[in-house]
Design an enzyme around this catalytic site. Structure first.
Site, mmCIF file in Angstrom:
data_model
loop_
_atom_site.group_PDB
_atom_site.id
_atom_site.type_symbol
_atom_site.label_atom_id
_atom_site.label_comp_id
_atom_site.label_asym_id
_atom_site.label_seq_id
_atom_site.Cartn_x
_atom_site.Cartn_y
_atom_site.Cartn_z
ATOM 1 C CG ASN A 173 83.028 26.042 30.049
ATOM 2 O OD1 ASN A 173 82.808 25.584 28.933
ATOM 3 N ND2 ASN A 173 82.425 25.573 31.137
ATOM 4 C CG HIS B 217 88.142 24.958 35.602
ATOM 5 N ND1 HIS B 217 88.175 26.328 35.723
ATOM 6 C CD2 HIS B 217 86.883 24.648 35.228
ATOM 7 C CE1 HIS B 217 86.980 26.828 35.450
ATOM 8 N NE2 HIS B 217 86.174 25.826 35.128
ATOM 9 C CG HIS C 177 84.361 21.204 33.118
ATOM 10 N ND1 HIS C 177 83.455 21.345 34.149
ATOM 11 C CD2 HIS C 177 84.751 22.467 32.782
ATOM 12 C CE1 HIS C 177 83.288 22.633 34.422
ATOM 13 N NE2 HIS C 177 84.070 23.342 33.600
HETATM 14 P P1 DGP Z 1 83.218 26.785 34.686
HETATM 15 O O1 DGP Z 1 81.827 27.236 34.361
HETATM 16 O O2 DGP Z 1 83.873 26.089 33.499
HETATM 17 O O3 DGP Z 1 84.060 27.905 35.251
HETATM 18 O O4 DGP Z 1 83.060 25.656 35.790
HETATM 19 C C1 DGP Z 1 83.356 25.814 37.127
HETATM 20 C C2 DGP Z 1 82.976 24.546 37.814
HETATM 21 O O5 DGP Z 1 83.498 24.578 39.111
HETATM 22 C C3 DGP Z 1 81.480 24.282 37.937
HETATM 23 O O6 DGP Z 1 81.156 23.092 37.229
HETATM 24 C C4 DGP Z 1 81.238 24.109 39.424
HETATM 25 C C5 DGP Z 1 82.616 23.912 39.982
HETATM 26 N N1 DGP Z 1 82.835 24.480 41.292
HETATM 27 C C6 DGP Z 1 82.647 25.776 41.647
HETATM 28 N N2 DGP Z 1 82.959 25.949 42.938
HETATM 29 C C7 DGP Z 1 83.379 24.740 43.400
HETATM 30 C C8 DGP Z 1 83.855 24.289 44.660
HETATM 31 O O7 DGP Z 1 83.955 25.025 45.643
HETATM 32 N N3 DGP Z 1 84.175 22.974 44.750
HETATM 33 C C9 DGP Z 1 84.084 22.115 43.690
HETATM 34 N N4 DGP Z 1 84.421 20.844 43.893
HETATM 35 N N5 DGP Z 1 83.655 22.525 42.488
HETATM 36 C C10 DGP Z 1 83.304 23.813 42.341
#
Ligand code: DGP
Length: 113
Positions: free
Chosen positions: A86, A99, A101
């Site tokens: 994203n 990042h 997914h």
């Molecule tokens: P996006 O919408 O593509 O920016 O996705 C960010 C993702 O990051 C979302 O699916 C939730 C994940 N996320 C956010 N904060 C944390 C965290 O503190 N730990 C982990 N493991 N994932 C997180």
């Protein structure tokens, strides 16, 4: 980046369920999984988004894509998977650290929302 949550995960200031780590890359389970397998793959280097990737990052991005394939295999995703990035506000990016997914373990739908 001191206020970046994924930099804090990379530096172990914030815990995460780490799946893979090397000098340049970290992979950990998403905190809010959208599929039976939902792993986030990040460069340890702070790159804010896909829009901020430069030619100097070519090797790093190549490593990440190959590593995603290996992580998918280790996670047992023999029938396929989805890689999502994203980017920016319209792309629904919530964490401003590049990042990918890795989603799998169920049949995906298309088009995405
Ligand atoms: P996006 O919408 O593509 O920016 O996705 C960010 C993702 O990051 C979302 O699916 C939730 C994940 N996320 C956010 N904060 C944390 C965290 O503190 N730990 C982990 N493991 N994932 C997180």
């Amino acid at each position: 980046m001191s206020d970046c949550i994924f930099c804090k995960i990379a530096s172990k200031e914030i815990p995460a369920d780490i799946i893979y780590e090397d000098d340049n890359i970290l992979a950990f389970n998403d905190i809010s999984p959208q599929a039976p397998v939902h792993i986030l793959i990040i460069p340890k280097k702070h790159i804010a988004s896909a829009d901020d990737i430069n030619y100097e990052d070519q090797a790093l991005l190549g490593e990440i894509i190959i590593k995603i394939k290996e992580i998918a295999a280790k996670a047992g995703l023999i029938n396929g998977y989805r890689i999502v990035n994203n980017c920016g506000e319209d792309g629904f990016q919530s964490v401003k650290h590049l990042h990918f997914h890795l989603l799998g373990g169920r049949k995906m739908h298309w088009p995405p929302g």
